[in-house]
Design a protein around this motif. Structure first.
Motif, PDB file in Angstrom:
ATOM      1  N   PHE A 132       0.885  -1.168   0.000  1.00 52.99           N
ATOM      2  CA  PHE A 132       0.000   0.000   0.000  1.00 52.99           C
ATOM      3  C   PHE A 132       0.919   1.213   0.000  1.00 52.99           C
ATOM      4  O   PHE A 132       1.395   1.650   1.045  1.00 52.99           O
ATOM      5  CB  PHE A 132      -0.908   0.008   1.239  1.00 52.99           C
ATOM      6  CG  PHE A 132      -1.912  -1.109   1.238  1.00 52.99           C
ATOM      7  CD1 PHE A 132      -3.141  -0.949   0.620  1.00 52.99           C
ATOM      8  CD2 PHE A 132      -1.623  -2.322   1.838  1.00 52.99           C
ATOM      9  CE1 PHE A 132      -4.069  -1.986   0.605  1.00 52.99           C
ATOM     10  CE2 PHE A 132      -2.534  -3.365   1.835  1.00 52.99           C
ATOM     11  CZ  PHE A 132      -3.760  -3.191   1.211  1.00 52.99           C
ATOM     12  N   LYS A 133       1.232   1.712  -1.179  1.00 51.37           N
ATOM     13  CA  LYS A 133       2.239   2.764  -1.282  1.00 51.37           C
ATOM     14  C   LYS A 133       1.630   4.141  -1.034  1.00 51.37           C
ATOM     15  O   LYS A 133       0.561   4.450  -1.567  1.00 51.37           O
ATOM     16  CB  LYS A 133       2.870   2.767  -2.692  1.00 51.37           C
ATOM     17  CG  LYS A 133       3.679   1.541  -3.036  1.00 51.37           C
ATOM     18  CD  LYS A 133       4.764   1.223  -2.021  1.00 51.37           C
ATOM     19  CE  LYS A 133       5.788   2.317  -1.839  1.00 51.37           C
ATOM     20  NZ  LYS A 133       6.712   2.015  -0.697  1.00 51.37           N
ATOM     21  N   ARG A 135       1.615   7.394  -2.301  1.00 50.72           N
ATOM     22  CA  ARG A 135       2.107   8.109  -3.477  1.00 50.72           C
ATOM     23  C   ARG A 135       1.465   9.489  -3.562  1.00 50.72           C
ATOM     24  O   ARG A 135       0.290   9.656  -3.216  1.00 50.72           O
ATOM     25  CB  ARG A 135       1.766   7.333  -4.768  1.00 50.72           C
ATOM     26  CG  ARG A 135       2.328   5.914  -4.839  1.00 50.72           C
ATOM     27  CD  ARG A 135       3.833   5.836  -4.598  1.00 50.72           C
ATOM     28  NE  ARG A 135       4.644   6.551  -5.544  1.00 50.72           N
ATOM     29  CZ  ARG A 135       5.110   6.055  -6.694  1.00 50.72           C
ATOM     30  NH1 ARG A 135       4.836   4.821  -7.043  1.00 50.72           N
ATOM     31  NH2 ARG A 135       5.880   6.787  -7.481  1.00 50.72           N
ATOM     32  N   SER A 137       0.962  11.164  -6.361  1.00 44.23           N
ATOM     33  CA  SER A 137       0.030  11.223  -7.492  1.00 44.23           C
ATOM     34  C   SER A 137      -0.833   9.973  -7.570  1.00 44.23           C
ATOM     35  O   SER A 137      -0.348   8.845  -7.453  1.00 44.23           O
ATOM     36  CB  SER A 137       0.811  11.362  -8.803  1.00 44.23           C
ATOM     37  OG  SER A 137      -0.085  11.202  -9.883  1.00 44.23           O
ATOM     38  N   VAL A 138      -2.098  10.188  -7.837  1.00 42.82           N
ATOM     39  CA  VAL A 138      -3.037   9.080  -8.007  1.00 42.82           C
ATOM     40  C   VAL A 138      -2.715   8.315  -9.303  1.00 42.82           C
ATOM     41  O   VAL A 138      -3.162   7.194  -9.503  1.00 42.82           O
ATOM     42  CB  VAL A 138      -4.494   9.613  -7.978  1.00 42.82           C
ATOM     43  CG1 VAL A 138      -4.807  10.421  -9.249  1.00 42.82           C
ATOM     44  CG2 VAL A 138      -5.501   8.502  -7.779  1.00 42.82           C
ATOM     45  N   HIS A 139      -1.917   8.912 -10.160  1.00 45.78           N
ATOM     46  CA  HIS A 139      -1.571   8.267 -11.429  1.00 45.78           C
ATOM     47  C   HIS A 139      -0.340   7.361 -11.308  1.00 45.78           C
ATOM     48  O   HIS A 139      -0.009   6.647 -12.231  1.00 45.78           O
ATOM     49  CB  HIS A 139      -1.327   9.332 -12.506  1.00 45.78           C
ATOM     50  CG  HIS A 139      -2.485  10.273 -12.630  1.00 45.78           C
ATOM     51  ND1 HIS A 139      -3.731   9.867 -13.053  1.00 45.78           N
ATOM     52  CD2 HIS A 139      -2.618  11.595 -12.313  1.00 45.78           C
ATOM     53  CE1 HIS A 139      -4.566  10.891 -13.020  1.00 45.78           C
ATOM     54  NE2 HIS A 139      -3.912  11.950 -12.574  1.00 45.78           N
ATOM     55  N   SER A 140       0.375   7.438 -10.167  1.00 48.03           N
ATOM     56  CA  SER A 140       1.544   6.579  -9.975  1.00 48.03           C
ATOM     57  C   SER A 140       1.103   5.182  -9.540  1.00 48.03           C
ATOM     58  O   SER A 140      -0.026   4.993  -9.077  1.00 48.03           O
ATOM     59  CB  SER A 140       2.458   7.147  -8.878  1.00 48.03           C
ATOM     60  OG  SER A 140       2.774   8.483  -9.140  1.00 48.03           O
ATOM     61  N   GLN A 142       0.287   2.307  -7.290  1.00 49.24           N
ATOM     62  CA  GLN A 142      -0.161   2.413  -5.895  1.00 49.24           C
ATOM     63  C   GLN A 142       0.199   1.183  -5.054  1.00 49.24           C
ATOM     64  O   GLN A 142      -0.056   1.171  -3.856  1.00 49.24           O
ATOM     65  CB  GLN A 142      -1.687   2.612  -5.829  1.00 49.24           C
ATOM     66  CG  GLN A 142      -2.215   3.726  -6.724  1.00 49.24           C
ATOM     67  CD  GLN A 142      -1.808   5.127  -6.250  1.00 49.24           C
ATOM     68  OE1 GLN A 142      -2.062   5.499  -5.117  1.00 49.24           O
ATOM     69  NE2 GLN A 142      -1.162   5.883  -7.126  1.00 49.24           N
ATOM     70  N   ARG A 168      -1.122   1.694   5.637  1.00 48.30           N
ATOM     71  CA  ARG A 168      -1.356   3.106   5.370  1.00 48.30           C
ATOM     72  C   ARG A 168      -2.665   3.585   5.972  1.00 48.30           C
ATOM     73  O   ARG A 168      -2.869   4.768   6.225  1.00 48.30           O
ATOM     74  CB  ARG A 168      -1.377   3.294   3.850  1.00 48.30           C
ATOM     75  CG  ARG A 168      -1.036   4.668   3.343  1.00 48.30           C
ATOM     76  CD  ARG A 168      -1.130   4.698   1.841  1.00 48.30           C
ATOM     77  NE  ARG A 168      -2.404   4.165   1.402  1.00 48.30           N
ATOM     78  CZ  ARG A 168      -2.642   3.678   0.183  1.00 48.30           C
ATOM     79  NH1 ARG A 168      -1.702   3.667  -0.717  1.00 48.30           N
ATOM     80  NH2 ARG A 168      -3.829   3.211  -0.135  1.00 48.30           N
ATOM     81  N   SER A 313       8.654   2.247  -8.623  1.00 47.10           N
ATOM     82  CA  SER A 313       8.706   3.436  -7.752  1.00 47.10           C
ATOM     83  C   SER A 313      10.102   3.554  -7.141  1.00 47.10           C
ATOM     84  O   SER A 313      10.768   2.549  -6.877  1.00 47.10           O
ATOM     85  CB  SER A 313       7.649   3.366  -6.646  1.00 47.10           C
ATOM     86  OG  SER A 313       7.814   2.212  -5.875  1.00 47.10           O
TER      87      SER A 313
END
Ligand code: PEP
Ligand code: MN
Length: 341
Positions: A132-133, A135, A137-140, A142, A168, A313
């Protein structure tokens, strides 16, 4: 506040003090059992507590006020280093530093198995990997969520390493705790008191990363929240703080290595260092790892990938397994030098 029981105090004496505090002041009591003596710490607002009356109860040696916002984790309350044992790996105290290594994110079963094998061969003790990263940006990417945790757990079993992964959100705590040996609270969530308390209640060690804007006092105060849940298996992690002005020109964060000896003085909890997020640059991991161990860190958390340039990432800060081996070997030598001090 701390209540020190006499060396010969009986269980009944201890229970009597706890009842007295609960009934008269409505406070909770934390019990720390040392080799010879038991220490009781009060949790909550102690303004109304009558120290003199407490000191007169049978079995009590002394009762005194600790004014620091973190008391249960403070070295002035309990002087001995805490050693946390996870599946045979010992973290803290005079034990050699532990090496936590693995990718930023678990990307597939094949990826985490390959990295697990290679970091194990390099000498790593504990396997990391985010599912559960956090991030920006929601586009990266996850993270793979629960599926990723399954792969991590299997890889940990296969190569004989305990595992750590970030939780998270409060809603995932129980689920993440089913898969991992250590629950990680990420830097962004260091201030999330509900998440920390829920994680601490899982009866597994937790690893709390310092928020990039947090003072050491705040960092330890949030560790105190976990301790107040009765869980003192807390690993602290320094991972860099926000630079001011043009300080950001060369590194992602400023790795605050002076925090290591300061935290060792303030608390008995182990403190490790994450040079990967702390610098954001793979060419700095070797020197910052050496410096962290020289400063007294109980371990390192390092992001590793067999092909950092293809990582989904944090590629720029990831090192290869062979670089990890070089770091582990030199850090073990530095630790030996430290112990001769
Ligand atoms: C991590 O360790 O995966 C991570 C995201 O680190 P931090 O919370 O320190 O940014
Ligand atoms: Mn990362």
């Amino acid at each position: 506040m701390a209540i020190v029981m006499k060396p010969g105090a009986s269980e009944e004496d201890i229970k009597r003090v706890i009842r007295f505090v609960e009934e008269n002041y409505g406070l909770r009591v934390d019990v720390s059992r040392g080799e010879f003596q038991t220490l009781l710490g009060l949790i909550g607002d102690e303004d109304r507590v009558d120290f003199d009356r407490l000191a007169l109860l049978p079995g009590v040696e002394k009762a005194y006020r600790i004014t620091s916002p973190y008391r249960l984790v403070s070295r002035s309350f309990f002087p001995e280093d805490r050693v946390i044992e996870v599946k045979g790996v010992k973290i803290g105290g005079g034990n050699r530093p532990v090496f936590i290594a693995g990718p930023c994110a678990i990307e597939s079963r094949e990826q985490i198995f390959k990295i697990a094998r290679e970091v194990k061969e390099a000498g790593a003790d504990i396997l990391r990997g985010g599912a559960f990263k956090p991030r920006t940006s929601v586009h990266s990417f996850q993270g793979l969520g629960e599926e990723g945790l399954e792969h991590l757990a299997r890889a940990g079993e296969e190569f004989g390493m305990p595992t750590v992964s970030e939780v998270r959100s409060e809603k995932h705590v129980e689920m993440v705790a089913k898969y991992v040996d250590i629950l990680q609270i990420g830097a962004r969530n260091m201030y999330n008191q509900d998440l920390i308390e829920e994680a601490a209640r899982q009866k597994k060690p937790i690893l709390i990363k310092r928020n990039f804007g947090a003072s050491i006092e705040e960092f330890l105060s949030f560790a105190e929240r976990a301790a107040a849940q009765g869980n003192k298996d807390i690993i602290l992690c320094e991972r860099g703080i926000i630079p001011v002005g043009r300080g950001r020109q060369f590194t992602r964060y400023i790795l605050d290595l002076s925090a290591v000896p300061i935290i060792r003085g303030e608390t008995y909890l182990p403190i490790i260092v994450d040079p990967s997020h702390g610098t954001g640059r793979r060419d700095l991991i070797y020197s910052m790892s050496k410096a962290a161990i020289a400063a007294g860190a109980h371990g390192l958390m390092i992001e590793v990938h067999y092909n950092p340039n293809e990582a989904l990432s944090d590629g720029p800060q990831m090192i290869t397994p062979s670089e990890l081996k070089r770091i582990i070997d030199v850090c073990k030598r530095i630790y030996m030098l430290n112990s001769e001090d």
